[in-house]
Design a protein around this motif. Structure first.
Motif, short mmCIF file in Angstrom:
data_model
loop_
_atom_site.label_atom_id
_atom_site.label_comp_id
_atom_site.label_asym_id
_atom_site.label_seq_id
_atom_site.Cartn_x
_atom_site.Cartn_y
_atom_site.Cartn_z
N SER A 217 0.83 -1.20 0.00
CA SER A 217 0.00 0.00 0.00
C SER A 217 0.87 1.25 0.00
O SER A 217 0.36 2.36 -0.15
CB SER A 217 -0.92 0.01 1.23
OG SER A 217 -0.16 -0.01 2.43
N ILE A 218 2.17 1.11 0.17
CA ILE A 218 3.09 2.25 0.16
C ILE A 218 3.41 2.63 -1.28
O ILE A 218 3.75 1.76 -2.09
CB ILE A 218 4.38 1.91 0.94
CG1 ILE A 218 4.06 1.79 2.43
CG2 ILE A 218 5.45 2.96 0.70
CD1 ILE A 218 5.23 1.34 3.27
N ASP A 219 3.29 3.91 -1.61
CA ASP A 219 3.52 4.35 -2.98
C ASP A 219 4.70 5.31 -3.13
O ASP A 219 5.13 5.58 -4.26
CB ASP A 219 2.27 4.97 -3.57
CG ASP A 219 1.73 6.15 -2.76
OD1 ASP A 219 2.47 6.68 -1.92
OD2 ASP A 219 0.56 6.53 -2.97
N ARG A 220 5.23 5.83 -2.00
CA ARG A 220 6.36 6.76 -2.12
C ARG A 220 7.22 6.71 -0.86
O ARG A 220 6.71 6.47 0.25
CB ARG A 220 5.88 8.19 -2.38
CG ARG A 220 6.98 9.10 -2.90
CD ARG A 220 6.44 10.35 -3.55
NE ARG A 220 7.49 11.06 -4.29
CZ ARG A 220 7.83 10.81 -5.54
NH1 ARG A 220 7.18 9.89 -6.23
NH2 ARG A 220 8.80 11.47 -6.14
N ILE A 221 8.51 6.92 -1.06
CA ILE A 221 9.46 6.94 0.06
C ILE A 221 10.42 8.11 -0.12
O ILE A 221 10.86 8.39 -1.24
CB ILE A 221 10.23 5.60 0.16
CG1 ILE A 221 11.30 5.68 1.26
CG2 ILE A 221 10.84 5.21 -1.17
CD1 ILE A 221 12.05 4.37 1.49
N ARG B 188 1.43 13.78 -0.92
CA ARG B 188 2.01 12.43 -1.04
C ARG B 188 3.54 12.48 -1.15
O ARG B 188 4.15 11.80 -1.96
CB ARG B 188 1.41 11.69 -2.24
CG ARG B 188 -0.10 11.50 -2.13
CD ARG B 188 -0.65 10.55 -3.14
NE ARG B 188 -2.05 10.28 -2.89
CZ ARG B 188 -2.75 9.29 -3.43
NH1 ARG B 188 -2.16 8.48 -4.29
NH2 ARG B 188 -4.02 9.12 -3.15
N LEU B 189 4.14 13.35 -0.34
CA LEU B 189 5.59 13.53 -0.22
C LEU B 189 6.23 14.19 -1.44
O LEU B 189 7.46 14.30 -1.50
CB LEU B 189 6.30 12.19 0.05
CG LEU B 189 5.84 11.40 1.28
CD1 LEU B 189 6.70 10.15 1.45
CD2 LEU B 189 5.89 12.24 2.54
N PHE C 285 7.50 7.40 4.67
CA PHE C 285 6.77 6.60 3.70
C PHE C 285 5.33 7.11 3.59
O PHE C 285 4.71 7.43 4.61
CB PHE C 285 6.72 5.12 4.14
CG PHE C 285 8.04 4.49 4.38
CD1 PHE C 285 8.63 3.67 3.43
CD2 PHE C 285 8.72 4.69 5.60
CE1 PHE C 285 9.86 3.07 3.66
CE2 PHE C 285 9.95 4.08 5.84
CZ PHE C 285 10.52 3.28 4.86
N HIS C 286 4.81 7.17 2.38
CA HIS C 286 3.40 7.50 2.19
C HIS C 286 2.67 6.27 1.66
O HIS C 286 3.17 5.56 0.79
CB HIS C 286 3.21 8.65 1.19
CG HIS C 286 1.76 8.93 0.91
ND1 HIS C 286 1.08 8.38 -0.15
CD2 HIS C 286 0.85 9.69 1.58
CE1 HIS C 286 -0.18 8.78 -0.13
NE2 HIS C 286 -0.34 9.59 0.91
N GLY C 287 1.49 6.02 2.22
CA GLY C 287 0.71 4.88 1.79
C GLY C 287 -0.77 5.18 1.71
O GLY C 287 -1.27 6.09 2.37
#
Length: 209
Positions: free
Chosen positions: A20-24, A96-97, A125-127
């Motif tokens: 479910s995480i889409d960006r770091i 979303r970061l 982390f964004h999820g």
């Protein structure tokens, strides 16, 4: 009180093939607290090995011992309405970061209060988790019940060539409770209960019971 099953439900959506995480994003600091490099990338673009390595770091937060290492912390009313940190976290989540200026501000505010003496890294982390509806038999259905939009932050020691160790502290924002977004709380992780997250809690402007 946090529910262990809620946290385990989140971790089941944190695998390289089903995340479910889409960006770091992250920032490295030297032993004196000066920035030593940063990154910001689409999580899905990482290699399989990098996904697994970073998911292990992120999962430390929800997978830790509930109500011992991972504790429910209140956001005071005035912080929710006017607190700089609350607005900053909401801003990071909303974009979303994808805003390096906001991330830089967050890193600076947090790093200023963290203990120095050894290199460390702050990862964010964004999820987005589509919470499925469950039937009377507690079986998941295809329909989505709610969308849980969240941030996970970790603070970890660093050794060697930017090798990140297990987080010493971190948080899940907003908290996840009753299979739903809990806007009134943040779930704070401390590797050593009652010790590791004191500076983090102070920066967040939260209240420890």
């Amino acid at each position: 009180m946090l529910n262990r099953n809620d946290m385990l439900e989140l971790t089941r959506r944190m695998t390289p093939s089903r995340s479910s995480i889409d960006r770091i994003a992250g920032c490295y600091f030297d032993e004196e607290g000066y920035e030593d490099g940063s990154f910001n990338t689409n999580f899905l673009n990482l290699s399989a090995s990098d996904k697994a390595k970073n998911l292990k770091i992120a999962k430390t937060i929800p997978f830790s011992e509930t109500n011992e290492q991972l504790i429910e912390i209140d956001f005071p009313g005035e912080t929710r309405e006017s607190g700089d940190m609350m607005r900053l976290l909401d801003g990071l989540k909303e974009v979303r970061l994808k805003n390096d200026a906001l991330l830089g501000t967050f890193y600076d505010v947090l790093a200023e209060k963290l203990p120095k003496g050894k290199p460390f890294a702050i990862f964010v982390f964004h999820g987005v988790y589509d919470i499925p509806i469950k039937n009377t038999a507690n079986e998941e259905q295809w329909e989505s019940e709610e969308i849980y939009d969240y941030l996970i932050c970790t603070v970890s020691p660093v050794h060697g060539n930017y090798e990140v160790d297990e987080p010493k502290c971190g948080f899940l924002y907003p908290s996840f409770k009753g299979r739903s977004t809990d806007w009134d709380h943040i779930a704070v992780y401390e590797q050593v209960p009652g010790v590791s997250a004191n500076e983090l809690i102070e920066v967040l402007g939260c209240i420890r019971d």
